[in-house]
Design an enzyme around this catalytic site. Structure first.
Site, PDB file in Angstrom:
ATOM      1  N   GLU A 194     -29.607  20.943  14.058  1.00  0.00           N
ATOM      2  CA  GLU A 194     -28.382  20.839  15.017  1.00  0.00           C
ATOM      3  C   GLU A 194     -27.155  20.024  14.316  1.00  0.00           C
ATOM      4  O   GLU A 194     -26.307  19.593  15.342  1.00  0.00           O
ATOM      5  CB  GLU A 194     -28.767  20.720  16.384  1.00  0.00           C
ATOM      6  CG  GLU A 194     -29.528  21.487  17.115  1.00  0.00           C
ATOM      7  CD  GLU A 194     -28.993  22.867  16.992  1.00  0.00           C
ATOM      8  OE1 GLU A 194     -27.920  23.176  17.032  1.00  0.00           O
ATOM      9  OE2 GLU A 194     -29.767  23.925  17.231  1.00  0.00           O
ATOM     10  N   GLY A 195     -27.127  19.958  13.169  1.00  0.00           N
ATOM     11  CA  GLY A 195     -26.118  19.016  12.674  1.00  0.00           C
ATOM     12  C   GLY A 195     -26.608  17.482  12.323  1.00  0.00           C
ATOM     13  O   GLY A 195     -26.888  16.903  13.324  1.00  0.00           O
TER      14      GLY A 195
END
Lengths: 591, 591
Positions: free
Chosen positions: A435-436
């Protein structure tokens, strides 16, 4: 074997003593009286403790397997998945129109902590589905909602997010997966996606993939990207399952952890896809999913630390080794329990004060999301947008560190898989990456969120801290909280000022300090929620005669955080103020 | 697949520019001219790079297995082991009388880094043997030396250390393994030992176990403990192998890492053992092994970080993702390499500056051991005794953190086992635990070493720092090193003062700050060696026209350490000075 006991009392404290939800003006919160939330949390605890947690270690050991194109989850997972499904847990905070219960996101998050602590890999099948539902809710047509959402809310079908490709992670502009428009309005999707969590499995009838791909005419880079629904089995107009679509699992990745979640290489070979949202606006649609997903990942970070702490605490009370230097505490036994040793306590207090602070911070964030969604409160929306990278980045970095520290309490046994402490650390490790990656969170914070709406939201945050300090400065009991909070907040302001003064002229000065800024910000947030929790605990001690030990412990734990964790803000500030010079000095060839 | 290139140039810099060994007065050092050490390091590099490193990932994936009481190592290990053996590497720094080459311990350590980086699990079979040899050298009778050492130096036989039992790790006084004296002067050893690294395997003819056990008459606790030699196969007077002894492998532990090293449960069932050293003085004998072993473990901590960094660096130069915000660096490519991003550089510089500092610190420590052993220098002995827990605890804590950071540079790929970054972290994790968990190192430092010989050695350390600063204060080029070193050293002195003033009255105040003190001490040590390396690099730049980039990079890397790592000393001091109050406030029942 590790164990798990859900922290229902601590969750109750955050919901009712800290956030005081029953008297909140957020629509839906008034229904959440203590009996109601207790009933939900107790049910979630039963499921987590009795059904999900017992499969955590075995799921890790067994992992998923791919046979003849089919993905099989570990023994017992289907049975547990069916129980989550039967309890309607996935729809807890989803709209009633599609079969959900429309409870606040806050309640979903509190339950989420329990499920993630119990079995992170299993919970991800549900978590990814939840994220895909959010995207369809926000961007899908009415027909798409009607076709997909009821089955996804019920978990008859699960969902995935498909962004990454072998050569393209953070930089989605490099994407190669193509979407060719067809005469009937659908698209043919062709390409390879990797790192697809819950990409396929044997627990649901269908898997609804949300896939980013480039459709013709959108231009270069991320501009050309659109979002598509690509079901594993095509869905007829009557909702029945039709032919297998042109999507298959190439392989399951061998990973450091979350072995029981199938991380798949997905091959799209002219698979039928349906555009969701506007053509060439796929990035925006994906970000809708991503912001909530990022808070969910932050929650994973502290939830793994929570269960790791729960076990380390038990071990330190049980394991006899050495003697208290100030006098034996277990004189009739062969040795004292580990917990008598100051350095062991230090480790446990580090974990306990982090976990309880992180829980309060995350649930406060979840309440901001409810406020933003249910009241269209733009300020709340701006504030949670600012805090999201902090929740994701800081809580997963620290959550992992705390898992490592919990493992350390076990000595040699911590390294042996049988005791389960290694798994908590290995599973928690992914939360810093997906998610980053956390560096990307720090970049988002410093490069985008800080200056968003002319810096309005960071000013609002400082105002919250300032107001709390001002309102309570005459309360001598809180002095040990307010003084360090003020100092830490001053460090944060000095760092923000440094970026403002230097960031425009020399962007590398801000970027070189971005991760330190994210941590500095995180410490101030936890300092703030700890000061608030201390105030709430003192209030409870005044109004109630029961549970005094619980509230005293809450205050003592907060004092530890302020004394031992919070001084880190000065270090982060010093690093930030050292600027980019030493970071950028070396020529790339001399690394 | 991960790769490995041995840092022979950096090792050369430490040996010759920093430590200036060829002109040292330590016996044996004068022979170590640059050509000689280069030849050794190049040979070690070849073996590490071409033979050991290629088996690292496959050994991790395959692990060891126990079949019908026999332990089998992974494919290729025996072949590699034979090459290490054939090269005489184990005897490098062991006495010529027993087949060694009698080179300094320093050279053994430099080679050790290469082997540990290349394949830690494989190198441990040799490392444990080396430790057992040291104990026999120090405490064995002439007959024992003659019987065991030649075969162990040649690695025809390997060695182990047996301390831990299921209920007894750090607290060896709880030991249950018994030694019953026999008429012939031998003992029958009975009990169970766990976590025995290299406990058994298929690469050597015999395994010589050094076992702690309680012989009658020694009293309670650690006083009754003696050390015994227990060979897997009994050895005849002519050195021939006889009957299998009563020692067997109960199981191989499933661990987080170092899968290719067999961590065994060893069952002793009236096994024949021979007393080594004095009866009931086993703890003292064990500590002989342990001090050198602890430096070896500290070396493992930074050596894993070194190979992890080596790979992260290569990945950051190769992987194209995103653009430099100050302007494209690879305008003709689809994106710039990762290394253009300041936050990626921050991670790489963290690793690089730690690894190079740790290497210099460890090898300085190794040179103190040579000075102590070869010159009977009591001051050197006292100083290395003080620094040993710092080398072990600080370098393994930080080394692990750096492995995690190197893994982070890879984004999602870092979590996939195929890329090898997970293994470096998983393998490095054990170094924080074994040979005394790092909390025990901190306790040793604060509780024993600090006050040893009336605090003489810590005063000597401060004097070294002070003298260096004084001697160089007029060198403006070193200002960026001396100013932060002075500040950090002041923090260390303040912490030591805090312990002295409070430690007697309230020992928990010292113990609650012990880990922070160890880290504070570690930072000052690395600050000191970086200041010295900067001076050495400037000297080289003055005297030589070649390799200017190398020396410039050395100085730039040191500046980074001073600017970004060293300010951590203030945080550690703040935590230490907060005392034990918040650490000990909670009643054990309220955790």
């Amino acid at each position: 074997m590790p164990s798990y006991t859900a922290p229902t009392k601590d969750l109750h404290f955050v919901l009712h003593d800290l956030l005081q939800i029953s008297t909140s003006d957020v629509p839906g919160y008034a229904d959440l009286d203590a009996d109601f939330t207790s009933a939900i949390l107790e049910e979630a605890a039963k499921l987590g403790q009795n059904v999900m947690a017992p499969l955590n270690a075995s799921g890790d050991a067994e992992g998923c397997r791919l046979e003849n194109g089919m993905v099989y989850t570990p023994k017992g997972f289907k049975h547990a998945f069916d129980q989550i499904k039967a309890g309607g847990w996935n729809g807890l905070d989803l709209p009633e129109d599609f079969g959900g219960q429309n409870l606040p996101y806050l309640i979903g998050s509190a339950v989420g902590e329990i499920f993630v602590s119990a079995n992170m890999a299993l919970n991800m099948y549900q978590g990814l589905t939840h994220g895909a539902i959010s995207a369809i809710l926000a961007h899908g047509s009415d027909a798409q909602k009607a076709t997909y959402l009821p089955k996804m809310v019920s978990m008859d079908w699960t969902g995935t997010m498909n962004l990454t490709e072998p050569h393209c992670g953070t930089d989605l502009g490099l994407m190669r997966t193509k979407a060719e428009p067809q005469a009937d309005g659908s698209y043919k999707i062709t390409g390879q996606k990797i790192f697809i969590s819950a990409g396929d499995h044997d627990m649901a009838e269908n898997v609804i993939h949300l896939v980013l791909a480039k459709a013709p005419g959108g231009g270069a880079g991320t501009k050309g990207i659109s979002l598509f629904i690509v079901p594993k089995f095509l869905v007829g107009e009557d909702g029945s399952l039709g032919a297998r679509n042109g999507v298959s699992v190439g392989s399951i990745e061998e990973k450091m952890g979350i072995h029981a979640n199938a991380t798949c290489v997905m091959n799209y070979d002219a698979a039928t896809g349906y555009l969701i949202g506007d053509l060439h606006k796929g990035m925006r649609a994906m970000f809708t999913m991503m912001n909530e997903a990022r808070i969910g990942v932050g929650l994973q970070g502290y939830a793994q630390a929570a269960v790791a702490y729960d076990n380390a605490r038990a071990y330190a009370l049980d394991r006899l080794q050495g003697r208290d230097v100030t006098g034996a505490k277990n004189p009739d036994g062969p040795a004292d329990p580990l917990i008598v040793h100051p350095d062991v306590r230090r480790m446990l207090m580090d974990q306990k004060s982090f976990v309880e602070g992180a829980r309060a911070f995350t649930l406060w964030g979840a309440s901001l999301i409810d406020r933003a969604h249910r009241m269209q409160d733009k300020d709340a929306d701006g504030l949670i947008s600012l805090l999201t990278p902090v929740i994701k980045g800081f809580l997963t970095d620290k959550g992992f560190d705390m898992c490592i520290q919990a493992q350390q309490v076990y000595g040699g046994h911590g390294y042996i898989e049988e005791w389960g402490m290694s798994q908590f650390a290995r599973d928690a490790r992914i939360a810093m990456i997906y998610e980053g990656a956390n560096g990307v969170q720090a970049l988002d914070l410093v490069g985008r969120k800080l200056a968003q709406d002319s810096g309005k939201h960071v000013m609002a945050f400082f105002e919250i801290v300032k107001t709390f300090i001002k309102e309570n400065e005459n309360d001598a009991r809180l002095e040990g909280f307010l003084v360090p909070l003020k100092a830490a907040s001053k460090d944060l302001q000095a760092a923000a000022m440094f970026f403002m003064q230097r960031g425009m002229k020399a962007p590398n000065d801000a970027l070189a300090g971005s991760t330190d800024f994210m941590h500095l910000f995180g410490h101030v947030c936890l300092g703030l929620v700890w000061a608030r929790m201390a105030k709430a605990a003192y209030a409870a001690l005044e109004s109630s005669t029961s549970d005094r030990d619980f509230y005293d412990a809450k205050i003592a734990t907060g004092r530890y955080y302020m004394a031992r964790h919070l001084p880190a803000t000065a270090l982060h500030l010093a690093r930030i103020q050292s600027g980019a010079e030493t970071v950028m000095a070396l020529d790339a060839a001399h690394f």
